[in-house]
Motif scaffolding. Structure first.
Motif, PDB file in Angstrom:
ATOM      1  N   ASP A  87       0.843  -1.197   0.000  1.00  0.00           N
ATOM      2  CA  ASP A  87       0.000   0.000   0.000  1.00  0.00           C
ATOM      3  C   ASP A  87       0.882   1.253   0.000  1.00  0.00           C
ATOM      4  O   ASP A  87       2.098   1.176  -0.137  1.00  0.00           O
ATOM      5  CB  ASP A  87      -0.977  -0.017   1.175  1.00  0.00           C
ATOM      6  N   ALA A  88       0.262   2.421   0.171  1.00  0.00           N
ATOM      7  CA  ALA A  88       0.997   3.699   0.119  1.00  0.00           C
ATOM      8  C   ALA A  88       2.006   3.831   1.261  1.00  0.00           C
ATOM      9  O   ALA A  88       2.988   4.566   1.151  1.00  0.00           O
ATOM     10  CB  ALA A  88       0.008   4.859   0.153  1.00  0.00           C
ATOM     11  N   PHE A  89       1.798   3.092   2.361  1.00  0.00           N
ATOM     12  CA  PHE A  89       2.690   3.173   3.511  1.00  0.00           C
ATOM     13  C   PHE A  89       3.709   2.037   3.523  1.00  0.00           C
ATOM     14  O   PHE A  89       4.323   1.758   4.544  1.00  0.00           O
ATOM     15  CB  PHE A  89       1.866   3.176   4.806  1.00  0.00           C
ATOM     16  N   LEU A  90       3.864   1.377   2.381  1.00  0.00           N
ATOM     17  CA  LEU A  90       4.819   0.271   2.184  1.00  0.00           C
ATOM     18  C   LEU A  90       4.533  -0.932   3.084  1.00  0.00           C
ATOM     19  O   LEU A  90       5.436  -1.645   3.490  1.00  0.00           O
ATOM     20  CB  LEU A  90       6.257   0.751   2.367  1.00  0.00           C
ATOM     21  N   ARG A  91       3.276  -1.138   3.391  1.00  0.00           N
ATOM     22  CA  ARG A  91       2.877  -2.343   4.117  1.00  0.00           C
ATOM     23  C   ARG A  91       2.470  -3.396   3.090  1.00  0.00           C
ATOM     24  O   ARG A  91       1.879  -3.083   2.052  1.00  0.00           O
ATOM     25  CB  ARG A  91       1.701  -2.059   5.054  1.00  0.00           C
ATOM     26  N   ASP A  92       2.788  -4.615   3.393  1.00  0.00           N
ATOM     27  CA  ASP A  92       2.458  -5.708   2.476  1.00  0.00           C
ATOM     28  C   ASP A  92       0.953  -5.942   2.453  1.00  0.00           C
ATOM     29  O   ASP A  92       0.329  -6.135   3.489  1.00  0.00           O
ATOM     30  CB  ASP A  92       3.166  -6.997   2.901  1.00  0.00           C
ATOM     31  N   ILE A  93       0.399  -5.891   1.253  1.00  0.00           N
ATOM     32  CA  ILE A  93      -1.021  -6.182   1.082  1.00  0.00           C
ATOM     33  C   ILE A  93      -1.195  -7.622   0.621  1.00  0.00           C
ATOM     34  O   ILE A  93      -2.065  -8.335   1.089  1.00  0.00           O
ATOM     35  CB  ILE A  93      -1.655  -5.225   0.046  1.00  0.00           C
ATOM     36  N   GLU A  94      -0.331  -8.027  -0.283  1.00  0.00           N
ATOM     37  CA  GLU A  94      -0.441  -9.373  -0.844  1.00  0.00           C
ATOM     38  C   GLU A  94       0.948  -9.993  -0.924  1.00  0.00           C
ATOM     39  O   GLU A  94       1.883  -9.404  -1.463  1.00  0.00           O
ATOM     40  CB  GLU A  94      -1.062  -9.304  -2.239  1.00  0.00           C
ATOM     41  N   THR A  95       1.071 -11.185  -0.372  1.00  0.00           N
ATOM     42  CA  THR A  95       2.331 -11.933  -0.437  1.00  0.00           C
ATOM     43  C   THR A  95       2.023 -13.389  -0.757  1.00  0.00           C
ATOM     44  O   THR A  95       0.886 -13.839  -0.624  1.00  0.00           O
ATOM     45  CB  THR A  95       3.101 -11.886   0.908  1.00  0.00           C
ATOM     46  N   TYR A  96       3.041 -14.086  -1.185  1.00  0.00           N
ATOM     47  CA  TYR A  96       2.930 -15.537  -1.332  1.00  0.00           C
ATOM     48  C   TYR A  96       4.273 -16.160  -0.982  1.00  0.00           C
ATOM     49  O   TYR A  96       5.315 -15.509  -1.034  1.00  0.00           O
ATOM     50  CB  TYR A  96       2.473 -15.949  -2.736  1.00  0.00           C
ATOM     51  N   CYS A  97       4.211 -17.410  -0.588  1.00  0.00           N
ATOM     52  CA  CYS A  97       5.417 -18.140  -0.215  1.00  0.00           C
ATOM     53  C   CYS A  97       5.630 -19.284  -1.190  1.00  0.00           C
ATOM     54  O   CYS A  97       4.675 -19.887  -1.680  1.00  0.00           O
ATOM     55  CB  CYS A  97       5.294 -18.694   1.196  1.00  0.00           C
ATOM     56  N   ALA A  98       6.883 -19.572  -1.441  1.00  0.00           N
ATOM     57  CA  ALA A  98       7.232 -20.695  -2.306  1.00  0.00           C
ATOM     58  C   ALA A  98       8.513 -21.317  -1.776  1.00  0.00           C
ATOM     59  O   ALA A  98       9.368 -20.629  -1.216  1.00  0.00           O
ATOM     60  CB  ALA A  98       7.427 -20.228  -3.741  1.00  0.00           C
ATOM     61  N   CYS A  99       8.621 -22.612  -1.953  1.00  0.00           N
ATOM     62  CA  CYS A  99       9.840 -23.312  -1.578  1.00  0.00           C
ATOM     63  C   CYS A  99      10.685 -23.525  -2.829  1.00  0.00           C
ATOM     64  O   CYS A  99      10.159 -23.881  -3.885  1.00  0.00           O
ATOM     65  CB  CYS A  99       9.524 -24.662  -0.940  1.00  0.00           C
ATOM     66  N   ALA A 100      11.974 -23.305  -2.678  1.00  0.00           N
ATOM     67  CA  ALA A 100      12.869 -23.463  -3.824  1.00  0.00           C
ATOM     68  C   ALA A 100      14.260 -23.845  -3.338  1.00  0.00           C
ATOM     69  O   ALA A 100      14.593 -23.658  -2.168  1.00  0.00           O
ATOM     70  CB  ALA A 100      12.931 -22.165  -4.621  1.00  0.00           C
ATOM     71  N   SER A 101      15.020 -24.398  -4.246  1.00  0.00           N
ATOM     72  CA  SER A 101      16.425 -24.682  -3.988  1.00  0.00           C
ATOM     73  C   SER A 101      17.206 -24.372  -5.258  1.00  0.00           C
ATOM     74  O   SER A 101      16.635 -24.241  -6.337  1.00  0.00           O
ATOM     75  CB  SER A 101      16.623 -26.136  -3.547  1.00  0.00           C
ATOM     76  N   LYS A 102      18.507 -24.268  -5.118  1.00  0.00           N
ATOM     77  CA  LYS A 102      19.337 -23.856  -6.254  1.00  0.00           C
ATOM     78  C   LYS A 102      19.343 -24.880  -7.380  1.00  0.00           C
ATOM     79  O   LYS A 102      19.355 -24.534  -8.542  1.00  0.00           O
ATOM     80  CB  LYS A 102      20.766 -23.596  -5.788  1.00  0.00           C
ATOM     81  N   HIS A 103      19.361 -26.142  -7.018  1.00  0.00           N
ATOM     82  CA  HIS A 103      19.478 -27.210  -8.015  1.00  0.00           C
ATOM     83  C   HIS A 103      18.199 -28.032  -8.116  1.00  0.00           C
ATOM     84  O   HIS A 103      18.246 -29.240  -8.345  1.00  0.00           O
ATOM     85  CB  HIS A 103      20.662 -28.114  -7.679  1.00  0.00           C
ATOM     86  N   MET A 104      17.075 -27.388  -7.956  1.00  0.00           N
ATOM     87  CA  MET A 104      15.785 -28.077  -7.958  1.00  0.00           C
ATOM     88  C   MET A 104      15.528 -28.806  -9.274  1.00  0.00           C
ATOM     89  O   MET A 104      15.019 -29.932  -9.279  1.00  0.00           O
ATOM     90  CB  MET A 104      14.664 -27.075  -7.691  1.00  0.00           C
ATOM     91  N   ALA A 105      15.898 -28.199 -10.378  1.00  0.00           N
ATOM     92  CA  ALA A 105      15.629 -28.800 -11.691  1.00  0.00           C
ATOM     93  C   ALA A 105      16.361 -30.126 -11.858  1.00  0.00           C
ATOM     94  O   ALA A 105      15.820 -31.072 -12.444  1.00  0.00           O
ATOM     95  CB  ALA A 105      16.032 -27.839 -12.796  1.00  0.00           C
ATOM     96  N   ILE A 106      17.566 -30.225 -11.343  1.00  0.00           N
ATOM     97  CA  ILE A 106      18.347 -31.470 -11.464  1.00  0.00           C
ATOM     98  C   ILE A 106      17.656 -32.600 -10.707  1.00  0.00           C
ATOM     99  O   ILE A 106      17.523 -33.718 -11.221  1.00  0.00           O
ATOM    100  CB  ILE A 106      19.782 -31.257 -10.942  1.00  0.00           C
ATOM    101  N   PHE A 107      17.208 -32.309  -9.502  1.00  0.00           N
ATOM    102  CA  PHE A 107      16.569 -33.355  -8.705  1.00  0.00           C
ATOM    103  C   PHE A 107      15.190 -33.715  -9.260  1.00  0.00           C
ATOM    104  O   PHE A 107      14.805 -34.886  -9.263  1.00  0.00           O
ATOM    105  CB  PHE A 107      16.480 -32.926  -7.243  1.00  0.00           C
ATOM    106  N   TYR A 108      14.449 -32.726  -9.734  1.00  0.00           N
ATOM    107  CA  TYR A 108      13.178 -33.018 -10.391  1.00  0.00           C
ATOM    108  C   TYR A 108      13.397 -33.898 -11.623  1.00  0.00           C
ATOM    109  O   TYR A 108      12.657 -34.855 -11.859  1.00  0.00           O
ATOM    110  CB  TYR A 108      12.468 -31.737 -10.833  1.00  0.00           C
TER     111      TYR A 108
END
Length: 153
Positions: free
Chosen positions: A72-93
């Motif tokens: 918002d105008a006061f730099l408060r988070d209105i919408e967020t999402y979380c995701a899990c990731a790793s550097k070499h995720m594609a190799i293991f997938y």
């Protein structure tokens, strides 16, 4: 998913082994396929998947990332999402995909061989169709996941 795929493989494998022994001796011979014979490939498949997952967890564990979508105008988070990731995720997938795709291909080969067997109450046709549908879905789903990666709905 591993156990479901393996169940289809085991069913077709048993039918093929029984019919193979019958054609080899030109008469119906009682063939006993022990549970151990069926469990060996399943154990190998589970071990391969487990090894890949353990190595992934030890070498490159998944990290949770919180991404701010809107503020918002006061730099408060209105919408967020979380995701899990790793550097070499594609190799293991990819390695998990190859292992499980290989098991599906072996199961479809067994089911294809069992299609030629004419028996009453034959259901290998349906087993083959189920395996083929799983293969088709995986070929469609993987590119969709790659395309949609990083895009928030």
């Amino acid at each position: 998913l591993i156990i479901v795929n393996f169940r289809r493989f085991a069913k077709a494998y048993r039918i093929n082994q029984k019919m193979k022994s019958a054609t080899r001796f030109q008469r119906v011979k009682r063939v006993k396929i022990a549970a151990v014979d069926i469990m060996k490939p399943m154990t190998i498949l589970l071990m391969l998947n487990t090894i890949v997952l353990i190595v992934w967890t030890v070498i490159d564990p998944l990290q949770r990332e919180t991404v701010t979508v809107d503020q918002d105008a006061f730099l408060r988070d209105i919408e967020t999402y979380c995701a899990c990731a790793s550097k070499h995720m594609a190799i293991f997938y990819a390695s998990l995909y190859v292992i499980n795709l290989g098991s599906l291909i072996v199961a479809s080969i067994q089911a294809q061989k069992a299609l030629k067997i004419s028996t009453e109450l034959q259901e290998s046709r349906y087993v083959f169709l189920a395996i083929t549908l799983i293969l088709l879905v995986s070929f469609i789903a993987i590119p969709m996941v790659v395309i949609a990666e990083g895009k928030v709905a």
